[in-house]
Design an enzyme around this catalytic site. Structure first.
Site, short mmCIF file in Angstrom:
data_model
loop_
_atom_site.label_atom_id
_atom_site.label_comp_id
_atom_site.label_asym_id
_atom_site.label_seq_id
_atom_site.Cartn_x
_atom_site.Cartn_y
_atom_site.Cartn_z
N ASN A 150 0.63 -0.84 -0.20
CA ASN A 150 -0.25 0.08 -0.20
C ASN A 150 0.96 0.83 -0.11
O ASN A 150 0.54 2.41 -1.16
CB ASN A 150 -1.33 -0.04 1.04
N GLY A 226 1.86 -6.01 7.27
CA GLY A 226 1.23 -6.63 6.19
C GLY A 226 -0.04 -7.32 7.07
O GLY A 226 -0.57 -6.76 7.87
N GLU A 248 3.22 -5.57 12.14
CA GLU A 248 2.08 -4.09 12.18
C GLU A 248 1.49 -4.76 11.11
O GLU A 248 1.88 -5.05 9.69
CB GLU A 248 3.47 -3.19 11.16
P1 NAD Z 1 -0.07 -8.83 3.44
O1 NAD Z 1 -0.08 -9.87 4.40
O2 NAD Z 1 -0.73 -10.09 1.74
O3 NAD Z 1 1.33 -9.30 2.33
C1 NAD Z 1 2.36 -8.28 2.83
C2 NAD Z 1 3.83 -9.17 2.86
O4 NAD Z 1 3.77 -10.81 3.32
C3 NAD Z 1 3.76 -9.22 1.69
O5 NAD Z 1 5.45 -9.08 0.64
C4 NAD Z 1 3.93 -10.59 0.95
O6 NAD Z 1 4.83 -11.27 0.13
C5 NAD Z 1 4.34 -11.33 2.66
N1 NAD Z 1 3.74 -12.66 2.45
C6 NAD Z 1 3.14 -13.17 1.73
N2 NAD Z 1 2.75 -14.27 2.87
C7 NAD Z 1 3.98 -14.42 3.72
C8 NAD Z 1 4.65 -15.55 4.47
N3 NAD Z 1 3.98 -16.76 4.50
N4 NAD Z 1 5.72 -15.57 4.55
C9 NAD Z 1 5.78 -13.96 5.00
N5 NAD Z 1 5.69 -13.11 4.40
C10 NAD Z 1 4.80 -13.16 3.22
O7 NAD Z 1 -0.34 -7.62 3.26
P2 NAD Z 1 -0.67 -6.92 1.88
O8 NAD Z 1 -1.81 -7.14 1.17
O9 NAD Z 1 0.75 -6.65 1.36
O10 NAD Z 1 -1.10 -5.40 2.13
C11 NAD Z 1 -2.19 -5.35 3.39
C12 NAD Z 1 -2.13 -5.42 4.70
O11 NAD Z 1 -1.32 -4.97 5.43
C13 NAD Z 1 -2.94 -4.73 5.23
O12 NAD Z 1 -3.76 -5.55 6.25
C14 NAD Z 1 -2.62 -3.40 6.63
O13 NAD Z 1 -4.06 -3.41 7.14
C15 NAD Z 1 -1.59 -4.08 6.00
N6 NAD Z 1 -0.62 -2.88 7.16
C16 NAD Z 1 -0.62 -2.67 8.10
C17 NAD Z 1 0.26 -1.62 8.64
C18 NAD Z 1 0.68 -1.05 9.97
O14 NAD Z 1 1.36 -0.13 9.54
N7 NAD Z 1 -0.25 -2.24 10.86
C19 NAD Z 1 0.69 -0.67 7.41
C20 NAD Z 1 0.48 -0.94 6.07
C21 NAD Z 1 -0.84 -2.15 5.78
#
Ligand code: NAD
Length: 479
Positions: A150, A226, A248
């Site tokens: 994002n 994520g 996070e």
């Molecule tokens: P996601 O969890 O799908 O992916 C995040 C990252 O994790 C990506 O790089 C992905 O490739 C990796 N990933 C996926 N599976 C994994 C695994 N098994 N092991 C290790 N890494 C893995 O999230 P997204 O769709 O990219 O982002 C959106 C989410 O992020 C939303 O839920 C949002 O709220 C959250 N977010 C949180 C914050 C915060 O500061 N709390 C900030 C931004 C986004």
């Protein structure tokens, strides 16, 4: 355009030769490929980081700081190119990337480049016992940084900068959906003279290489931003291996508006906190709670302003909202709107895909406001992460706090009131890591950043980040 992994100071192709397509969401078109790395690439990256650790951790903080400042300078010098790249990859308006994402990536490096030169160790004098303790804070070793799509470069550098400043070596994985600016960063790090192996950037699907990264023996800590689902998986892998972890994750943030608010400021900021970056900011306020005495007026004004927002191609400077990041996420958001209708919600604005002339295959969604749902329904409980908010009235302050806290999440909250006592009372009652009063997303990089409940474990930012990326060692001397 074909991206490469950045391992041991070199740009290299993935070992198995597999690539994944990169899509420009504003046009629904493939524009390039990124490595679909495998365990073999993870092994190369972690080995490079391990070998680089001794020299980097023994490099004086002032020298590490100078290199981080050089990286920041190169990000600033390439602002326009990076902003275009971020927009191409993510669908966000170029003007947003130019004003927020890329400058913040440079600030992340500058901030931690400064912070590390001021990071002091402590001593505890045991008076009367002829003894003194001093506590050093040593870097951990190899750390893994995983970030989402994002705010791609913004969040990627928010982890990498403090990790490197503190003397760790890094294996970083950007989201496979938006890897372009991370790739460009690797070129800038090389140009800045960052020694080989200190930062390694590996591309690929999280579900294919995530476990190999987070479970590796040589990895001492994992910092992740994520979804809550992936955070849970990382926690389950790292806990029995006793790795340090910072998570996070998702949010369902309340935006609480009292009748005594500064009305115009509340209205215009609520428009931002609802729909900035197409609502794809973890800090967006997706549940708007309005005191009943101003509910009808606020609703009417908010709907009117929302209907005035322009959904358009991200390169068009008049676009307030660009495209949703991917087809998959676009489909998910539209399904959430259908669910809200099935749950009895009424659409006050938007509720449909957006159509942008000339780009029929782009992933656009109109900013959407939904009314008439209770707090327990899925729409109000589950993160949508798109330009969709719900709005509902409340009568008392206690009810507002109860509604605000009634989800599994606890990332941020916003409160609008001119009553200073109420502002403090409500802030105290909210289950959230971050509370904004009469503002939203006003960030000071020294403050702790993160959430409670299912939104997070640990904090980033300022001293919290430097504490995470170092291990204390106490030395007690009797004299
Ligand atoms: P996601 O969890 O799908 O992916 C995040 C990252 O994790 C990506 O790089 C992905 O490739 C990796 N990933 C996926 N599976 C994994 C695994 N098994 N092991 C290790 N890494 C893995 O999230 P997204 O769709 O990219 O982002 C959106 C989410 O992020 C939303 O839920 C949002 O709220 C959250 N977010 C949180 C914050 C915060 O500061 N709390 C900030 C931004 C986004």
């Amino acid at each position: 355009m074909k991206l490469l992994n950045y391992i041991n100071g070199e740009h290299i192709a993935p070992s198995a030769g597999n690539y994944l397509d990169l899509i420009n969401p504003a046009e629904g078109k493939v524009y390039g490929q990124a490595p679909a790395s495998t365990g073999e690439d993870v092994e190369l990256a972690i080995t490079a980081a391990k070998e680089a650790f001794l020299a980097w951790s023994n490099t004086p903080a002032s020298e590490r700081s100078a290199i981080l400042h050089r990286i920041a300078g190169l990000i600033e010098a390439n602002l326009e190119d990076l902003a275009q790249a971020e927009s191409l990859d993510n669908g966000k308006p170029v003007k947003l990337a130019t004003k927020v994402d890329i400058p913040r990536a440079a600030s992340n490096f500058r901030f931690f480049a400064e912070a590390i030169t001021q990071y002091a160790t402590k001593a505890h004098d045991m008076q009367g016992l002829n003894a003194i303790n001093y506590t050093t804070r040593d870097p951990l070793g190899v750390v893994v940084c995983i970030s989402p799509w994002n705010l791609p470069l913004y969040l990627f550098t928010w982890k990498i900068a403090p990790a490197l400043a503190a003397g760790n070596t890094v294996v970083a994985k950007p989201s496979e959906v938006t890897p372009l600016t991370a790739y460009k960063l690797s070129e800038l790090c090389k140009e800045a003279g960052l020694p080989a192996g200190v930062l390694n950037i590996i591309h690929g699907y999280g579900h294919e290489i995530g476990d190999a990264l987070t479970s590796h023996d040589h990895v001492k800590a994992v910092t992740f931003t994520g979804s809550t689902a992936v955070g849970k998986r990382i926690a389950s892998i790292t806990a029995p291996l006793f790795k340090k972890v910072s998570l996070e994750m998702g949010g369902k943030n309340p935006n609480i508006i009292f009748a005594d608010c500064d009305y115009e400021n509340t209205l215009s900021t609520t428009l931002q906190s609802s729909f900035a970056n197409q609502g794809q900011i973890c800090l967006c306020g997706s549940r708007i709670l309005v005191e009943s005495s101003i509910y009808e007026q606020f609703k009417a004004d908010f709907v009117a302003k929302t209907q005035g927002l322009v959904v358009g191609h991200p390169s068009n400077s008049s676009s307030n909202l660009g495209a949703i990041v991917s087809k998959q996420h676009y489909d998910k958001i539209l399904a959430c709107i259908d669910l809200a209708l099935a749950e009895g919600g009424q659409i006050l604005a938007g509720g449909k895909a957006g159509h942008v002339d000339g780009y029929p295959n782009g992933y656009y969604i109109q900013p959407t406001i939904i009314e008439g749902l209770d707090m327990q329904c899925k729409t109000n409980q589950e993160e949508i992460f798109g330009p969709v908010v719900t709005i509902m009235p409340f009568v008392t302050e206690a009810e507002a706090i109860e509604l605000a806290n009634a989800t599994q999440y606890g990332l941020s909250s916003t409160v609008w009131t001119q009553d200073i006592s109420r502002a403090h009372r409500v802030a105290k009652g909210l289950q959230a890591g971050i509370v904004w009063i009469n503002t939203w997303l006003l960030r000071d990089l020294r403050t702790p950043f993160g959430g409670v409940k299912h939104s997070g474990v640990g904090r980033e930012g300022g001293e919290e980040a430097l504490r995470f990326f170092t291990e204390p060692k106490n030395v007690c001397i009797k004299y």
